[in-house]
Design a protein around this motif. Structure first.
Motif, short mmCIF file in Angstrom:
data_model
loop_
_atom_site.label_atom_id
_atom_site.label_comp_id
_atom_site.label_asym_id
_atom_site.label_seq_id
_atom_site.Cartn_x
_atom_site.Cartn_y
_atom_site.Cartn_z
N LEU A 1 0.97 -1.22 -0.04
CA LEU A 1 -0.31 -0.12 0.24
C LEU A 1 0.99 1.29 -0.25
CD1 LEU A 1 -2.72 1.34 0.46
CD2 LEU A 1 -2.77 1.02 2.38
N PHE B 1 2.39 1.62 -3.53
CA PHE B 1 1.12 2.35 -4.53
C PHE B 1 1.16 3.56 -4.09
CE2 PHE B 1 -3.64 1.61 -4.60
CZ PHE B 1 -3.72 2.04 -5.65
N ILE B 2 0.69 4.38 -3.00
CA ILE B 2 1.32 5.29 -2.80
C ILE B 2 1.66 6.38 -3.32
CG2 ILE B 2 0.59 7.32 -0.75
CD1 ILE B 2 -1.39 4.89 0.85
N TYR C 1 1.53 6.20 -6.80
CA TYR C 1 0.52 7.48 -7.16
C TYR C 1 1.20 9.37 -7.20
CZ TYR C 1 -4.23 9.36 -7.77
OH TYR C 1 -5.45 10.28 -8.60
N GLN C 2 1.65 9.45 -5.27
CA GLN C 2 1.95 10.65 -5.41
C GLN C 2 3.35 11.00 -6.78
OE1 GLN C 2 3.20 10.04 -1.25
NE2 GLN C 2 1.80 11.96 -0.71
N GLU D 1 3.72 9.87 -9.63
CA GLU D 1 2.32 10.29 -10.89
C GLU D 1 1.80 11.75 -11.15
OE1 GLU D 1 -0.36 7.55 -11.63
OE2 GLU D 1 -0.96 7.90 -13.78
N MET D 2 1.16 12.08 -9.56
CA MET D 2 -0.06 12.80 -10.11
C MET D 2 1.69 14.28 -9.30
SD MET D 2 -2.79 12.83 -9.80
CE MET D 2 -2.42 11.37 -11.16
N ASP D 3 1.92 14.29 -9.66
CA ASP D 3 3.64 15.14 -9.64
C ASP D 3 4.34 15.39 -10.71
OD1 ASP D 3 3.89 15.32 -6.24
OD2 ASP D 3 5.71 13.88 -6.32
N VAL E 1 1.87 14.72 -13.73
CA VAL E 1 1.40 15.16 -14.27
C VAL E 1 0.78 16.42 -14.01
CG1 VAL E 1 -0.70 14.36 -13.41
CG2 VAL E 1 -0.71 14.33 -15.77
N MET E 2 1.36 17.31 -12.45
CA MET E 2 0.41 18.44 -12.37
C MET E 2 1.47 19.51 -12.82
SD MET E 2 -2.28 17.99 -10.66
CE MET E 2 -2.46 19.84 -9.89
N GLY E 3 2.59 19.33 -13.66
CA GLY E 3 4.00 20.20 -13.29
C GLY E 3 3.95 19.88 -14.92
N SER E 4 2.72 18.98 -15.60
CA SER E 4 3.46 18.47 -17.29
C SER E 4 2.57 19.62 -18.10
CB SER E 4 2.55 17.25 -17.62
OG SER E 4 1.07 17.77 -17.77
#
Lengths: 46, 164
Positions: free
Chosen positions: A29, A32-33, A36-37, A39-41, A43-46
């Motif tokens: 877990l 996994f977290i 995901y974090q 991945e979000m870092d 995509v948010m900066g893309s």
């Protein structure tokens, strides 16, 4: 008898099957977290 | 500076000319049967976040499939209608009511990059990937046509990214 499990660089080991299962779930877990974090870092900066 | 209160969260503070509160805009008020996100944020020179905030979401479990699908449909409609309205504005389709900030208009349709961002207060991080996957599946065609991405955050991740 020890139950052992390696997840990447992390070793999980316990004599109790139930404890081993819980530790393994926690490691998966957490990873996994973490993924995901990351991945979000990205995509948010893309 | 502007602070936006939505779904028990405070977004901002942001520079006023970098935010388009589409839900409160004249542009939106001139539309019929249109659903929009809370606001659009200019994050970098050409990157726009389309931000939708929620205080909860249905769990993606088999006996809750209808509620979950309904929730995803609502979010997808808001993202797509907002994107369409944004491009319609750039293509000067509604000049009488077009109050989109100049800083966003000036990006230009060809340069604009769009990220759909859903922020859910209080969600555990491990609840977020199923929502992101469901949104991505439903938006797959639009993502490939327009090259848009999806992010699903809880309030703590939103804080890390300076949104709340």
């Amino acid at each position: 008898m020890y139950h052992s499990f390696y997840f990447g660089d992390t070793a999980v080991q316990s004599k109790s099957a139930e404890h081993f299962k819980q530790l393994s779930n926690n490691v998966i877990l957490d990873t996994f977290i973490e993924l995901y974090q990351e991945e979000m870092d990205k995509v948010m900066g893309s | 500076m502007i602070i936006i209160k939505e779904s028990e969260m405070e977004f901002g503070p942001f520079e006023e000319n970098e935010v388009f509160q589409i839900e409160k805009s004249n542009l939106y008020k001139a539309m019929t049967n249109t659903k929009v996100v809370e606001f659009i944020l200019k994050k970098e020179s050409t990157l726009l976040y389309f931000i939708e905030a929620k205080s909860s979401s249905p769990r993606p479990v088999p006996d809750n499939k209808d509620n979950f699908d309904k929730f995803i449909t609502e979010i997808v409609e808001k993202f797509l209608h907002s994107m369409n309205l944004c491009y319609a504005s750039l293509f000067k389709r509604h000049e009488d009511s077009n109050d989109m900030p100049e800083s966003i208009k000036n990006i230009g349709a060809s340069q604009m990059k769009i990220l759909f961002v859903l922020v859910i207060k209080g969600h555990s991080i491990d609840w977020l990937p199923p929502l992101k996957e469901a949104l991505e599946r439903r938006l797959q065609a639009y993502s490939s046509i327009w090259d848009v991405n999806v992010a699903v955050l809880n309030d703590s991740l939103a804080q890390e990214h300076h949104l709340v």
